[in-house]
Design a protein around this motif. Sequence first.
Motif, PDB file in Angstrom:
ATOM      1  N   GLY A 162     -10.291 -48.961  -3.581  1.00  0.00           N
ATOM      2  CA  GLY A 162      -9.434 -49.022  -4.759  1.00  0.00           C
ATOM      3  C   GLY A 162      -8.332 -47.986  -4.797  1.00  0.00           C
ATOM      4  N   LEU A 163      -8.586 -46.808  -4.244  1.00  0.00           N
ATOM      5  CA  LEU A 163      -7.557 -45.771  -4.239  1.00  0.00           C
ATOM      6  C   LEU A 163      -6.406 -46.159  -3.324  1.00  0.00           C
ATOM      7  N   VAL A 171     -13.414 -48.852  -7.150  1.00  0.00           N
ATOM      8  CA  VAL A 171     -13.066 -47.858  -6.133  1.00  0.00           C
ATOM      9  C   VAL A 171     -13.664 -48.208  -4.775  1.00  0.00           C
ATOM     10  N   ALA A 199      -3.331 -41.066  -6.984  1.00  0.00           N
ATOM     11  CA  ALA A 199      -2.951 -42.336  -6.364  1.00  0.00           C
ATOM     12  C   ALA A 199      -2.051 -43.165  -7.270  1.00  0.00           C
ATOM     13  N   THR A 240      -4.456 -48.876  -4.997  1.00  0.00           N
ATOM     14  CA  THR A 240      -3.610 -48.341  -6.069  1.00  0.00           C
ATOM     15  C   THR A 240      -2.344 -47.712  -5.496  1.00  0.00           C
ATOM     16  N   ARG A 241      -2.499 -46.952  -4.419  1.00  0.00           N
ATOM     17  CA  ARG A 241      -1.314 -46.363  -3.770  1.00  0.00           C
ATOM     18  C   ARG A 241      -0.381 -47.455  -3.259  1.00  0.00           C
ATOM     19  N   LEU A 250     -13.016 -37.655  -7.304  1.00  0.00           N
ATOM     20  CA  LEU A 250     -12.627 -39.047  -7.462  1.00  0.00           C
ATOM     21  C   LEU A 250     -11.647 -39.210  -8.620  1.00  0.00           C
ATOM     22  N   PHE A 278      -8.828 -44.121 -16.226  1.00  0.00           N
ATOM     23  CA  PHE A 278     -10.065 -43.928 -15.466  1.00  0.00           C
ATOM     24  C   PHE A 278     -11.220 -44.103 -16.427  1.00  0.00           C
ATOM     25  N   VAL A 309      -8.693 -47.535 -13.179  1.00  0.00           N
ATOM     26  CA  VAL A 309      -9.821 -47.444 -12.260  1.00  0.00           C
ATOM     27  C   VAL A 309     -11.100 -47.563 -13.084  1.00  0.00           C
ATOM     28  N   THR A 354     -15.108 -47.646 -12.505  1.00  0.00           N
ATOM     29  CA  THR A 354     -16.064 -47.352 -11.442  1.00  0.00           C
ATOM     30  C   THR A 354     -17.382 -46.837 -12.002  1.00  0.00           C
ATOM     31  N   ALA A 362      -7.866 -40.491  -8.043  1.00  0.00           N
ATOM     32  CA  ALA A 362      -7.400 -41.712  -8.698  1.00  0.00           C
ATOM     33  C   ALA A 362      -6.081 -41.470  -9.423  1.00  0.00           C
ATOM     34  N   ALA A 414      -3.158 -44.056 -10.691  1.00  0.00           N
ATOM     35  CA  ALA A 414      -3.910 -44.741 -11.747  1.00  0.00           C
ATOM     36  C   ALA A 414      -3.445 -44.271 -13.125  1.00  0.00           C
TER      37      ALA A 414
END
Length: 215
Positions: A62-63, A55, A96, A66-67, A89, A101, A80, A82, A93, A98
Amino acid sequence: MISVLVVDDDPLVRSALALMLGGQPDLAVVGEAGDGRAGVEAAHRHRPDVVLMDVRMPVMDGLAATRALHAGPTPPRVIVLTTFDADDLVTAAIAAGADGFLLKDTPPPRIVEAIRTVAAGDPILSPGAASVLIRHVRAGASVDTRAARARLATLTPREHEVALAVAEGLSNAEVGARLYLSVPTVKAHVSKIFEKLQVTNRVQIALCVHDAGLA
């Protein structure tokens, strides 16, 4: 073979993940990147099945990466990975795009299992992240506890046990270890649960269990 791209600004983390995944017969690390922008470029170049995405990185986090990946026509699956598990968060995520997680202290076998699960099209969350997402989705929403319990009542006793374990965020291997079942047997039970509950992924199983007041 499942191709994996590792995106993390810590070269030691990248090396450790590449070493761990390289020992799996069905996984291949096709590239590494040290920031989000380089990760997006590497994903376009290597076309991985799954991206392990940190991230907090320089240049592009990272977000945002990812988008950017999900803005394309055929985005890879993104997990993700992290050290941070703040509520905002987790939801950011997922928003975005993901598909998973996990925290970096997740045991290696679970990370491997998560990659396989996400590559197969099923989202996966750490237990803590699953709880956060459920709270977010259900905040302010009306919940029909009776209907959720009726849906769960269609399950066999063993399927019910599997559903409760899945709702905790356990992987198929972890469910099998807890219930003394083989991984193929767990997968078969999960498929029947999908069918009976009329859901398409594990998070929806968790939502049903939560709505029934069992989590």
